[in-house]
Design a protein around this motif. Structure first.
Motif, PDB file in Angstrom:
ATOM      1  N   GLY A 271       0.809  -1.215   0.000  1.00 35.62           N
ATOM      2  CA  GLY A 271       0.000   0.000   0.000  1.00 35.62           C
ATOM      3  C   GLY A 271       0.837   1.257   0.000  1.00 35.62           C
ATOM      4  O   GLY A 271       0.428   2.301  -0.530  1.00 35.62           O
ATOM      5  N   GLY A 272       2.046   1.189   0.580  1.00 33.65           N
ATOM      6  CA  GLY A 272       2.921   2.351   0.621  1.00 33.65           C
ATOM      7  C   GLY A 272       3.462   2.763  -0.728  1.00 33.65           C
ATOM      8  O   GLY A 272       3.960   3.893  -0.882  1.00 33.65           O
ATOM      9  N   ILE A 273       3.396   1.879  -1.714  1.00 34.89           N
ATOM     10  CA  ILE A 273       3.901   2.228  -3.051  1.00 34.89           C
ATOM     11  C   ILE A 273       3.099   3.378  -3.646  1.00 34.89           C
ATOM     12  O   ILE A 273       3.639   4.229  -4.365  1.00 34.89           O
ATOM     13  CB  ILE A 273       3.852   0.985  -3.963  1.00 34.89           C
ATOM     14  N   TRP A 274       1.805   3.436  -3.335  1.00 36.63           N
ATOM     15  CA  TRP A 274       0.935   4.476  -3.910  1.00 36.63           C
ATOM     16  C   TRP A 274       0.574   5.537  -2.878  1.00 36.63           C
ATOM     17  O   TRP A 274      -0.455   6.199  -3.006  1.00 36.63           O
ATOM     18  CB  TRP A 274      -0.339   3.824  -4.459  1.00 36.63           C
ATOM     19  N   ARG A 275       1.393   5.726  -1.861  1.00 33.43           N
ATOM     20  CA  ARG A 275       1.063   6.663  -0.794  1.00 33.43           C
ATOM     21  C   ARG A 275       0.953   8.088  -1.309  1.00 33.43           C
ATOM     22  O   ARG A 275       1.635   8.495  -2.259  1.00 33.43           O
ATOM     23  CB  ARG A 275       2.093   6.576   0.332  1.00 33.43           C
ATOM     24  N   GLU A 276       0.087   8.866  -0.649  1.00 33.13           N
ATOM     25  CA  GLU A 276      -0.160  10.256  -1.044  1.00 33.13           C
ATOM     26  C   GLU A 276      -0.059  11.202   0.157  1.00 33.13           C
ATOM     27  O   GLU A 276      -0.603  12.299   0.116  1.00 33.13           O
ATOM     28  CB  GLU A 276      -1.565  10.406  -1.635  1.00 33.13           C
ATOM     29  N   ASP A 277       0.620  10.786   1.210  1.00 37.31           N
ATOM     30  CA  ASP A 277       0.654  11.606   2.417  1.00 37.31           C
ATOM     31  C   ASP A 277       1.831  12.561   2.474  1.00 37.31           C
ATOM     32  O   ASP A 277       2.089  13.184   3.499  1.00 37.31           O
ATOM     33  CB  ASP A 277       0.675  10.716   3.665  1.00 37.31           C
ATOM     34  N   THR A 278       2.578  12.660   1.382  1.00 35.03           N
ATOM     35  CA  THR A 278       3.742  13.560   1.389  1.00 35.03           C
ATOM     36  C   THR A 278       3.345  15.005   1.152  1.00 35.03           C
ATOM     37  O   THR A 278       4.080  15.920   1.500  1.00 35.03           O
ATOM     38  CB  THR A 278       4.735  13.129   0.299  1.00 35.03           C
ATOM     39  N   GLU A 279       2.161  15.228   0.534  1.00 35.52           N
ATOM     40  CA  GLU A 279       1.697  16.591   0.286  1.00 35.52           C
ATOM     41  C   GLU A 279       0.623  16.946   1.304  1.00 35.52           C
ATOM     42  O   GLU A 279      -0.397  16.269   1.405  1.00 35.52           O
ATOM     43  CB  GLU A 279       1.112  16.709  -1.131  1.00 35.52           C
ATOM     44  N   HIS A 280       0.848  17.990   2.075  1.00 30.54           N
ATOM     45  CA  HIS A 280      -0.095  18.387   3.106  1.00 30.54           C
ATOM     46  C   HIS A 280      -1.128  19.349   2.530  1.00 30.54           C
ATOM     47  O   HIS A 280      -0.790  20.245   1.752  1.00 30.54           O
ATOM     48  CB  HIS A 280       0.642  19.065   4.269  1.00 30.54           C
ATOM     49  N   PRO A 281      -2.367  19.181   2.920  1.00 26.15           N
ATOM     50  CA  PRO A 281      -3.407  20.065   2.390  1.00 26.15           C
ATOM     51  C   PRO A 281      -3.257  21.485   2.927  1.00 26.15           C
ATOM     52  O   PRO A 281      -2.754  21.709   4.014  1.00 26.15           O
ATOM     53  CB  PRO A 281      -4.710  19.439   2.912  1.00 26.15           C
ATOM     54  N   ARG A 282      -3.698  22.422   2.154  1.00 30.17           N
ATOM     55  CA  ARG A 282      -3.627  23.831   2.528  1.00 30.17           C
ATOM     56  C   ARG A 282      -4.659  24.128   3.605  1.00 30.17           C
ATOM     57  O   ARG A 282      -5.796  23.666   3.539  1.00 30.17           O
ATOM     58  CB  ARG A 282      -3.905  24.684   1.286  1.00 30.17           C
ATOM     59  N   VAL A 283      -4.251  24.900   4.617  1.00 29.35           N
ATOM     60  CA  VAL A 283      -5.149  25.247   5.712  1.00 29.35           C
ATOM     61  C   VAL A 283      -5.827  26.565   5.411  1.00 29.35           C
ATOM     62  O   VAL A 283      -5.166  27.549   5.087  1.00 29.35           O
ATOM     63  CB  VAL A 283      -4.371  25.338   7.048  1.00 29.35           C
ATOM     64  N   ALA A 284      -7.129  26.611   5.535  1.00 30.43           N
ATOM     65  CA  ALA A 284      -7.885  27.825   5.229  1.00 30.43           C
ATOM     66  C   ALA A 284      -7.915  28.755   6.429  1.00 30.43           C
ATOM     67  O   ALA A 284      -7.849  28.331   7.577  1.00 30.43           O
ATOM     68  CB  ALA A 284      -9.321  27.465   4.833  1.00 30.43           C
ATOM     69  N   SER A 285      -8.012  30.034   6.159  1.00 35.27           N
ATOM     70  CA  SER A 285      -8.166  31.032   7.208  1.00 35.27           C
ATOM     71  C   SER A 285      -9.635  31.382   7.354  1.00 35.27           C
ATOM     72  O   SER A 285     -10.442  31.094   6.470  1.00 35.27           O
ATOM     73  CB  SER A 285      -7.363  32.289   6.851  1.00 35.27           C
ATOM     74  N   PRO A 286     -10.018  32.022   8.437  1.00 42.04           N
ATOM     75  CA  PRO A 286     -11.426  32.368   8.626  1.00 42.04           C
ATOM     76  C   PRO A 286     -11.968  33.248   7.520  1.00 42.04           C
ATOM     77  O   PRO A 286     -13.122  33.122   7.131  1.00 42.04           O
ATOM     78  CB  PRO A 286     -11.429  33.098   9.975  1.00 42.04           C
TER      79      PRO A 286
END
Length: 519
Positions: A271-286
């Motif tokens: 499962g780690g071959i196709w991992r996608e956790d290296t890119e962190h999602p952008r955090v929104a501001s209020p």
């Protein structure tokens, strides 16, 4: 990444406080249900992971705290009515003592109330951590019979494919070097639950796309089923090739867990071959979310409404329980001699169904030439907590080493029994092979289904009437079932119930309910 300003933390604190107050209130209101879950976690290896589910869910929320603080809480009070069916389901389950349904309803009430308090945007971020809480519910025992059957079939097929002769009798199979059987611990349900829990968490943390998460979760369900069959095959072959010197006793379980661990490591590596956790999602501001925080008054009113909607159900169940009519705690009498059937004497075999401490039992032996039929009438003692009559064959079988479950099924009820369908299983105890039929009677209605029994029980309690709960079991010796042989055990039980069935059901129901409709 956009950094969340300190002001957003201050704006989020009222929503955080309201959510925590709601969670504490729900756990307090449903405390007995929660403690029932904890009790199962503490005494069952299969569900011991329940202790970790809550902390893991809290950690999943904590790790995205910055993103949550940047989203405004917008209460949606119109969600509160969704708690009505959940609360009603909890009441029914509590009255019928269906613990797993009550536990599922309690867990479901948590996210629905939080949805009403926090709003759509926040609940979307919290969807997985809150959904993960459902894995704390001790559920999955219903998978044990089909998985035991599949494990036995797959093991025998693989052993035969290896060139080793094997004779299968239900869940019992014989090799030239020994006899093996598939018991509950061999069903693989424990591996399945552990694999799915770990796989679901891994998929959420490792992937971003829904498709990959779903595919990995499905793999975490399918792989342990296949792996368990291979595990059973390897253990049987190891025992066969070493003439019973290996893969028996404690090392039997040890090899199983080592094999399961290797399979899971392989699954996670692939499962780690196709991992996608290296890119962190952008955090929104209020300001980017476009929503201003809701007024504190609206947040407070919605939170109070959610707490009241949750608290009303335990109060309703308590009032309903207090108004139930008392039921006399005594075992039902066994019918006297019927037609040509004589009653009396001792049963000629050792095995008998397990009787729990809270069950009152009457036993009688009937003979009509040939082999006897033994009748067990079990009635619930309503004065004891945790009393339960609905049971799978494995529970009636007990945990002794001498008794083995051979096969189980449901079949049409014979003439004389009004249950529609009854439960059937065969048990091997030493040299004895026994056929067992059983069904339930709730008040004046008979049923073979566990779900139907619980629905009838809940309905009677909602009506405010005390209800007699009974389990009717008949047992006889099983003759040879070789090809072409007459199934005399079925004929004997059917003949006995043709005479005794109506008498037994009327006796259990009592004179007051003798004219009631039957299922």
């Amino acid at each position: 990444m956009v950094r969340v300003v300190a002001g957003s933390d201050l704006a989020f604190r009222p929503a955080l406080t309201a959510g925590l107050c709601y969670i504490v209130a729900v756990l307090a209101c449903f405390w007995p249900t929660l403690m029932g879950m904890v009790d199962i976690w503490s005494r069952s290896d299969t569900f011991a992971h329940g202790f970790l589910v809550g902390p893991i869910s809290a950690w999943l929320v904590w790790r995205q705290r910055e993103g949550l603080a940047g989203i405004a809480a917008r209460p949606v009070p119109w969600v509160l009515p969704l708690m009505l069916p959940l609360g009603f389901a909890w009441v029914l389950a509590e009255l019928a003592e269906v613990r797993v349904v009550a536990q599922l309803a309690m867990v479901a009430i948590l996210p629905v109330g939080l949805w009403a308090i926090l709003g759509h945007a926040l609940i979307q971020r919290l969807a997985f951590p809150l959904g993960f809480l459902f894995l704390s519910v001790p559920i999955g025992e219903g998978l044990i019979p089909p998985m035991m059957e599949f494990t036995a079939w797959a093991t025998v097929w693989l052993v035969e494919a290896s060139g080793v002769p094997v004779y299968r009798e239900g869940l019992l199979f014989t090799l030239p070097t020994g006899v093996w059987s598939v018991v509950e611990a061999c069903s693989g349900v424990r591996y399945l639950i552990a694999s799915f829990t770990l796989g679901l968490l891994y998929a959420y943390l490792t992937y971003r796309s829904l498709a990959r998460r779903v595919l990995f979760a499905l793999a975490a369900l399918l792989v342990p089923v296949i792996a368990n069959a291979l595990r059973a095959y390897f253990i049987v072959m190891l025992g066969h090739l070493t003439n019973g010197k290996l893969a028996t006793g404690v090392d039997h379980l040890l090899y199983g867990w080592v094999f399961f661990g290797l399979v899971m490591l392989l699954l996670f590596w692939l499962g780690g071959i196709w991992r996608e956790d290296t890119e962190h999602p952008r955090v929104a501001s209020p300001t980017e979310s476009g929503d201003a925080p809701a007024p504190l008054s609206r947040l407070f009113i919605t939170c109070c409404g959610a707490i009241l909607m949750a608290a009303m159900w335990p109060a309703l169940a308590h009032m309903r329980q207090a108004t139930l009519s008392p039921v006399v705690a005594e075992a039902p009498p066994a019918p006297p001699a019927l037609a040509s059937w004589e009653v009396g004497g001792a049963q000629p075999w050792r095995w008998q169904p397990v009787r729990e401490a809270n069950v009152l039992r009457t036993q009688a032996v009937y003979r009509f030439g040939g082999e006897p039929v033994v009748l067990y009438l079990d009635r619930l003692d309503p004065g004891l907590e945790g009393a339960e009559l609905v049971a799978m064959p494995s529970r009636l079988l007990g945990e002794g080493e001498s008794s083995r479950l051979l096969r189980q099924s449901a079949q049409a009820a014979p003439v004389g029994v009004t249950a529609g369908r009854i439960n059937q299983f065969s048990v091997a105890d030493g040299h004895d092979r026994l056929r067992v039929w059983y069904w339930y009677q709730i008040g004046s209605r008979a049923t073979g289904g566990a779900v139907n029994a619980k629905i009838l029980e809940a309905w009677e309690k909602l009506r405010g009437s005390g209800v007699t709960q009974a389990r009717i079991i008949v047992v006889t010796r099983e003759d040879s079932l070789a090809a072409g042989a007459v199934d005399t055990a079925t004929e004997r039980l059917a003949r006995f119930l043709g005479h005794a069935g109506p008498v037994i059901e009327n006796t259990v129901a009592g004179e007051a309910a003798s004219g009631a409709s039957r299922e």
